[in-house]
Design a protein around this motif. Structure first.
Motif, PDB file in Angstrom:
ATOM      1  N   VAL A 135      34.741  21.491  45.395  1.00 36.88           N
ATOM      2  CA  VAL A 135      34.935  22.759  45.086  1.00 36.88           C
ATOM      3  C   VAL A 135      36.268  23.186  46.052  1.00 36.88           C
ATOM      4  O   VAL A 135      36.922  23.770  47.189  1.00 36.88           O
ATOM      5  N   ASN A 136      36.442  24.399  44.445  1.00 43.45           N
ATOM      6  CA  ASN A 136      38.325  25.153  44.877  1.00 43.45           C
ATOM      7  C   ASN A 136      38.823  24.115  46.245  1.00 43.45           C
ATOM      8  O   ASN A 136      39.603  24.564  46.947  1.00 43.45           O
ATOM      9  N   GLY A 137      39.118  22.738  45.612  1.00 47.10           N
ATOM     10  CA  GLY A 137      40.324  22.244  46.084  1.00 47.10           C
ATOM     11  C   GLY A 137      39.305  21.515  47.888  1.00 47.10           C
ATOM     12  O   GLY A 137      40.319  20.749  48.395  1.00 47.10           O
ATOM     13  N   LEU A 138      38.725  21.395  47.758  1.00 47.28           N
ATOM     14  CA  LEU A 138      38.004  21.728  49.253  1.00 47.28           C
ATOM     15  C   LEU A 138      37.094  20.483  49.017  1.00 47.28           C
ATOM     16  O   LEU A 138      35.973  20.098  48.113  1.00 47.28           O
ATOM     17  N   ILE A 139      36.594  19.158  49.926  1.00 45.44           N
ATOM     18  CA  ILE A 139      35.698  18.339  49.915  1.00 45.44           C
ATOM     19  C   ILE A 139      34.445  18.584  50.819  1.00 45.44           C
ATOM     20  O   ILE A 139      34.799  19.144  52.105  1.00 45.44           O
ATOM     21  N   TYR A 140      33.176  18.437  50.140  1.00 41.22           N
ATOM     22  CA  TYR A 140      31.822  18.500  51.025  1.00 41.22           C
ATOM     23  C   TYR A 140      31.291  17.877  50.622  1.00 41.22           C
ATOM     24  O   TYR A 140      30.864  17.176  49.290  1.00 41.22           O
ATOM     25  N   ASP A 141      30.421  17.530  51.209  1.00 36.12           N
ATOM     26  CA  ASP A 141      29.171  16.367  51.693  1.00 36.12           C
ATOM     27  C   ASP A 141      27.322  16.660  51.905  1.00 36.12           C
ATOM     28  O   ASP A 141      27.691  17.686  52.611  1.00 36.12           O
TER      29      ASP A 141
ATOM     30  N   SER B 271      25.466  21.164  53.215  1.00 36.67           N
ATOM     31  CA  SER B 271      26.519  20.115  52.828  1.00 36.67           C
ATOM     32  C   SER B 271      27.390  20.821  54.467  1.00 36.67           C
ATOM     33  O   SER B 271      27.722  22.011  54.683  1.00 36.67           O
ATOM     34  N   THR B 272      28.224  19.332  54.249  1.00 43.87           N
ATOM     35  CA  THR B 272      29.696  19.683  55.585  1.00 43.87           C
ATOM     36  C   THR B 272      30.595  19.726  54.911  1.00 43.87           C
ATOM     37  O   THR B 272      30.850  18.874  53.828  1.00 43.87           O
TER      38      THR B 272
ATOM     39  N   SER C 198      44.121  21.350  47.601  1.00 46.18           N
ATOM     40  CA  SER C 198      44.579  20.843  46.565  1.00 46.18           C
ATOM     41  C   SER C 198      44.095  19.245  45.599  1.00 46.18           C
ATOM     42  O   SER C 198      44.937  18.722  45.416  1.00 46.18           O
ATOM     43  N   ILE C 199      43.013  19.644  46.783  1.00 45.70           N
ATOM     44  CA  ILE C 199      42.518  17.964  46.170  1.00 45.70           C
ATOM     45  C   ILE C 199      41.432  17.893  44.510  1.00 45.70           C
ATOM     46  O   ILE C 199      40.593  19.331  44.330  1.00 45.70           O
TER      47      ILE C 199
END
Length: 110
Positions: A15-21, A34-35, A42-43
Motif C-alpha cells: 500500500v503506497n510503497g509499504l508492505i503490511y502483513d 496489520s503489521t 518505493s516497493i
C-alpha cells in the motif's frame, strides 16, 4: 501469501510503497491489526514463502532489485534490515518458493 506447516496463513499487501502483513491462524481467526513490515515507500511488488522451520521470507521489489526480509519462526521477530538478493536493476516481478528440505528459492522477472 504464504502458509506455514501449522496452518497459519500470512498475507502481505503493498500500500503506497509499504508492505503490511496480517495473519490468519489455523482455527480461522485473523490477527487484530496489520503489521507494517517494510516502510521503504518505493516497493512495487511482494512475494513470500513460509519455510517448514516456521521462518517467513518476504521478497520486496524496489527500483528493479529484490530484497529479502525474514520473520524468524523461533522468535516471531522480523530481521532489522532487508538483504539484497538480486540487484539486477531491471526486475519487474518476483516470486518465492521453498523445497521440502527448507531451501529458499527466489525468482525474478526481468
Amino acid at each position: 501469501m504464504a502458509a506455514w506447516p501449522d496452518g497459519t496463513l500470512q498475507v502481505q499487501v503493498v500500500v503506497n510503497g509499504l508492505i503490511y502483513d496480517r495473519a490468519r491462524s489455523a482455527s480461522g481467526t485473523w490477527s487484530t491489526a496489520s503489521t507494517l513490515i517494510d516502510s521503504n515507500g518505493s516497493i512495487t511488488d511482494v512475494a513470500s514463502v513460509g519455510l517448514r522451520n516456521g521462518d517467513l521470507h518476504v521478497e520486496a521489489l524496489v527500483g528493479g532489485s529484490v530484497f529479502d526480509r525474514v520473520r524468524k519462526g523461533t522468535t516471531g521477530n522480523w530481521s532489522s534490515t532487508a538483504l539484497q538478493v538480486d540487484g539486477n536493476g531491471a526486475i519487474f516481478g518476483t516470486y518465492a518458493t521453498a523445497t521440502p528440505d527448507g531451501t529458499l528459492h527466489v525468482g525474478t522477472n526481468a
